[in-house]
Write an enzyme that holds these catalytic residues in place. Structure first.
Site, short mmCIF file in Angstrom:
data_model
loop_
_atom_site.label_atom_id
_atom_site.label_comp_id
_atom_site.label_asym_id
_atom_site.label_seq_id
_atom_site.Cartn_x
_atom_site.Cartn_y
_atom_site.Cartn_z
N MET A 1 0.83 -1.20 0.00
CA MET A 1 0.00 0.00 0.00
C MET A 1 0.87 1.25 0.00
O MET A 1 1.79 1.37 0.78
CB MET A 1 -0.93 -0.04 1.22
CG MET A 1 -1.86 1.14 1.32
SD MET A 1 -2.97 1.25 -0.13
CE MET A 1 -3.17 3.02 -0.23
N GLU B 1 4.54 0.86 -5.83
CA GLU B 1 4.12 1.73 -4.71
C GLU B 1 4.86 3.06 -4.77
O GLU B 1 4.27 4.11 -4.52
CB GLU B 1 4.33 1.04 -3.36
CG GLU B 1 3.71 -0.35 -3.21
CD GLU B 1 2.26 -0.45 -3.67
OE1 GLU B 1 1.51 0.53 -3.55
OE2 GLU B 1 1.86 -1.53 -4.17
#
Ligand code: TRP
Ligand code: ZN
Length: 870
Positions: A263, A298
């Site tokens: 994330m 990411e």
């Protein structure tokens, strides 16, 4: 209790009535009762009540400009805090209490091992405090974390560290400030005890950036590759896209409990440890490649996702499709472009085409969503990246980069739409992309039917292309899309022929480009001196299927002579497909023509990259073949054909494989693309050799499965032993387990090797492994390794007695309450129940009905089940 969510529609988007300019968060961390105080500057944008999202929160206190509200001043439901009458500009204080240790859904604030961590995308922040949890509300966050100093020496959040210090009762605190306004889904907090790897990077703008990687104690030696990958990603984004990092600190934390890959939280990425930890003894070459690409992915989000974010979640592909495109280009610039492209093509054909034909089919920009977590899909991500790649093909690298600059200049700091992205590409290139927009609004995989008519007397070639997109749920009629069709012409001897036609241009990739935008298109080429051999859709230039009826000699010519490596691989795939599909029609009995054997033999000894060769000798899987049958999929015949092709290749090419095998060597610790390629080919050869003469090669396979310093070799051998049922494979499993029982990521490979075995008894084996003491339903990596791997093993999952279905159904029911996001990922193979024979249809449908009748079915599952049964 069921909180059945209702569908949301893209067309219903409204700007919020309020926005939040700043938020100060104060966390007092405790396993079961964490207290969160949020102080927000709220500003009215239009008339209406203030409605904050919130789930599974205990509300303790609300104050407006310092004065406490009474219960009569607000309305509280299971998902909302509503205040009808508030000022236009005020300070809102909300105190809530949450229970991180009870959070098994891994959404919001939870515990992973001994550490606290968060996952807020897509709608997890509302499990931390009441908030305007939508991506178009951008606030400046200041976060203070308080916790026990000994258990949680590191207290992390987004941005820059402002203050830290000690408190009473053995506690300490840290305050972080993120100067970049951001939506709540990019918020992150971590508290724990870690080993820390640090480094530095100086950006092209001269900014000194501290890079920090946090891993579980004892894992420092496995963090180096991720750090190197991060530095490569930062440099690559500067060089190829002109984009530099914008904070003084970049932190990555690896956790074992995580629903997805990683994330992109601003300045504080949280990663599944699977995409951080890697050394040659425990990670395969494939794992290293994925570490590099996920670290890149990411990092690249910092511009495509964070600085420029999504207006609403229907726009998810704005950041994900574009960022996947960027990470694919990163990997391709650093390693073998062809190998990475082939990898992406295989994902499209074996997973995305399948989704496009399923009851969950959706455009890359969905129109209707019940549970947002269900839309982190191969369609939004991978087809989304293919759509960006088509733009790149149309505009060229220069035009595409000009579009990116325009996008950034217009929208830096904003929450925008896919439409804004396309409009920026249009402006920068002074072009009209009206029809191209259909790729954003239409679901389903277009099929191109291509015919070639050669007129020897006229020396002319007439090419006809018809496009058709099948109906998908809620979208019956489809419009023609614009397709960049890359192709090359060769003569029978394999020499490239030039093409002169007003509608065809030589593209920067080296192929010819013909743009097809009608339902039917015709191209007539003149002065064609002999019947040509054509490679269509080179480099998979559009996410479409091709149907053509040609002589196999087309593929043997292209396999031997095509200029582009991807085209050679594609020729081999088409050859295999031809043989396999013919075999399926003969109850699985295949016939491998001598000409194909010779063409493959030639390729085996040709001067080609070993990684490409290994891919050329990987025929389509049973899963890819099922895609060719929209109804009554003949699973048994498919399984038999796949196995027969494997056996025939092994038998006819045994001596050749042996020769190649013995010519290959690579240092087990060498991570160069060349060494990885050698290992890939060594493994491919050993596989066929073990198929051909198991008695001769079983000892070698068993030795490789249990010894050495390379997980690439070890894992492959373990799989061969189990999948080919080699004598003593139980011993190999036992020794491997003994060696790796304390290394969870390697145990995942041990589980997966067994769950992917083609023997029908795999069902019972998986059932047994669910009871293994290293297996846990609470850890998504374990569930994916054992259960999701089994779900992808079509032949066993669909075992005729339905026991495969029952096994997965039981797990889905347990995960329905434990972790609905993971449960919903396991349901995929049930959704296409209409594809199979009557008996299997009945069994699959009954499973879906059983789920539908549960009174506490999670919305993640409910949306998919309802769509499948509709
Ligand atoms: N934005 C993340 C990515 O693509 C995806 C992601 C990570 C995610 N964790 C998630 C999405 C949990 C939904 C739920 O890199
Ligand atoms: Zn992403």
């Amino acid at each position: 209790m069921t909180t059945q969510k209702t569908a949301k529609f893209r067309s219903d988007y409204r700007t919020p009535a309020f926005t939040i300019d700043t938020v100060d968060l104060d966390f007092h961390l405790h396993d079961s009762t964490t207290r969160v105080v949020a102080v927000m500057r709220v500003r009215r944008l239009s008339a209406g009540p203030l409605e904050l999202d919130g789930e599974q929160l205990q509300l303790r206190r609300i104050a407006i400009d310092g004065s406490e509200l009474a219960t009569a001043d607000y309305e509280l439901t299971a998902t909302q805090l509503r205040m009808a009458d508030v000022p236009d500009n005020f300070e809102l204080t909300i105190e809530t209490e949450i229970n991180p240790s009870a959070n098994s859904a891994l959404e919001g604030l939870y515990k992973s091992g001994g550490a606290f961590c968060t996952q807020c995308e897509a709608e997890g922040f509302r499990r931390i405090t009441y908030y305007l949890d939508r991506p178009d509300v951008l606030a400046i966050f200041t976060t203070t974390v308080r916790a026990d100093a000994e258990t949680y020496p590191y207290l992390l959040s987004n941005g820059n560290l402002q203050r830290k210090g000690t408190l009473d009762n053995g506690e300490h605190f840290a305050t972080w400030h993120d100067p970049h306004p951001k939506p709540a889904y990019l918020f992150a907090l971590v508290a724990g005890d870690f080993d820390r790897l640090h480094d530095h990077y100086t950006t092209m703008e001269g900014r000194e950036v501290l890079l920090e990687l946090f891993v579980d104690k004892g894992n420092l030696a496995r963090a180096g590759y991720a750090m190197q990958s991060l530095k490569k990603a930062m440099k690559w984004d500067e060089e190829r896209f002109g984009l530099a990092y914008d904070l003084d600190r970049y932190m990555i934390v690896a956790v074992d409990f995580f629903n997805m890959g990683a994330m992109e939280n601003k300045g504080l990425n949280i990663f599944n440890s699977k995409y951080v930890l890697a050394d040659t003894a425990t990670a395969t070459d494939w794992d290293f490649i994925h570490v590099e690409s996920v670290i890149g992915h990411e990092y690249f989000h910092n511009w495509t996702g964070n600085r420029i974010t999504c207006r609403d979640w229907f726009q998810l592909s704005l950041k994900e499709g574009l960022t996947v495109f960027r990470d694919q280009e990163f990997s391709s610039d650093l390693g073998s472009r062809a190998v990475h492209r082939i990898d992406a093509i295989r994902v499209m054909r074996s997973h995305q085409f399948n989704e496009d034909a399923s009851p969950m089919a959706h455009p890359i920009r969905p129109d209707k969503v019940v549970e947002m977590n269900n839309f982190y899909t191969v369609t939004v991500y991978n087809k989304g990246a293919e759509v960006i790649r088509m733009l790149h093909t149309f505009l060229g690298e220069q035009g595409f980069q000009a579009g990116m600059r325009c996008y950034r200049e217009r929208h830096d700091g904003q929450a925008v739409t896919c439409e804004d992205f396309v409009a920026a590409m249009e402006t920068a290139n002074d072009t009209d992309l009206a029809q191209f927009r259909r790729w954003y609004s239409q679901a389903g995989t277009p099929t191109l039917t291509i015919t070639e008519d050669y007129d020897a007397a006229q020396k002319s070639l007439t090419i006809k292309v018809q496009q058709h997109t099948p109906s998908t749920p809620g979208q019956i009629d489809k419009q023609p899309v614009v397709i960049p069709l890359l192709f090359s012409l060769y003569n029978a001897a394999g020499q490239r022929l030039s093409v002169t036609h007003e509608h065809v241009q030589r593209h920067e990739s080296g192929s010819e480009l013909w743009v097809v935008n009608q339902a039917t298109a015709t191209l007539t080429l003149t002065d064609v001196n002999e019947r040509p051999v054509i490679a269509w859709l080179e480099n998979f230039s559009a996410p479409v299927k091709i149907e053509r009826n040609v002589d196999l000699s087309v593929y043997t010519t292209l396999l031997a002579h095509a200029e582009q490596e991807v085209t050679r691989w594609e020729a081999a795939q088409q050859m295999y497909l031809h043989v396999l599909l013919a075999g399926v029609r003969q109850q699985g009995q295949i016939d491998l023509p001598q000409a194909l054997i010779e063409a493959l033999r030639h390729a085996l000894h040709a001067a080609l990259d070993n990684a490409l060769k290994a891919l050329i000798f990987t025929p389509p899987s049973a899963e890819e073949l099922v895609e060719y049958f929209q109804e009554d999929a003949p699973l048994e015949a498919i399984g038999k054909a796949v196995q027969q092709l494997r056996d025939a290749l092994a038998e006819h090419l045994e001596d050749d494989f042996a020769k190649v095998y013995h010519s290959l060597t690579a240092d087990e610790k060498d991570l160069s693309a060349q060494a990885m390629a050698v290992r890939a080919m060594q493994n491919r050869c050993l596989y066929y050799l073990a198929v051909a003469t198991p008695q001769d090669y079983a000892p070698k396979v068993l030795q490789q499965a249990t010894q050495g310093q390379s997980m690439t070799l070890q894992q492959a051998a373990l799989e061969f032993a189990v999948h080919l049922d080699l004598p003593n494979h139980q011993q190999a499993l036992g020794q491997f387990e003994q060696q790796w029982q304390e290394t969870p990521l390697v145990m995942d490979k041990w589980f997966a090797a067994q769950a992917s075995a083609p023997q029908p008894e795999t069902v019972e084996r998986v059932a047994m492994l669910l009871e293994h003491d290293k297996f846990s339903l609470r850890n998504p990596n374990r569930v994916y390794a054992l259960v999701a791997t089994f779900c992808r093993n079509s032949l066993c999952f669909h075992r005729a007695d339905g026991q495969g279905y029952q096994l997965v159904l039981r797990i889905i029911k347990q995960l329905n309450t434990l972790n609905p996001q993971v449960a919903a990922r396991l349901i995929t193979p049930f959704l296409q129940w209409r594809r199979y024979d009557e008996k299997r249809q009945e069994l699959l449908k009954n499973c879906l009905l059983e789920l539908q009748q549960m009174d506490n079915l999670a919305s993640d599952l409910a949306e998919k089940v309802n769509n499948a049964l509709a």
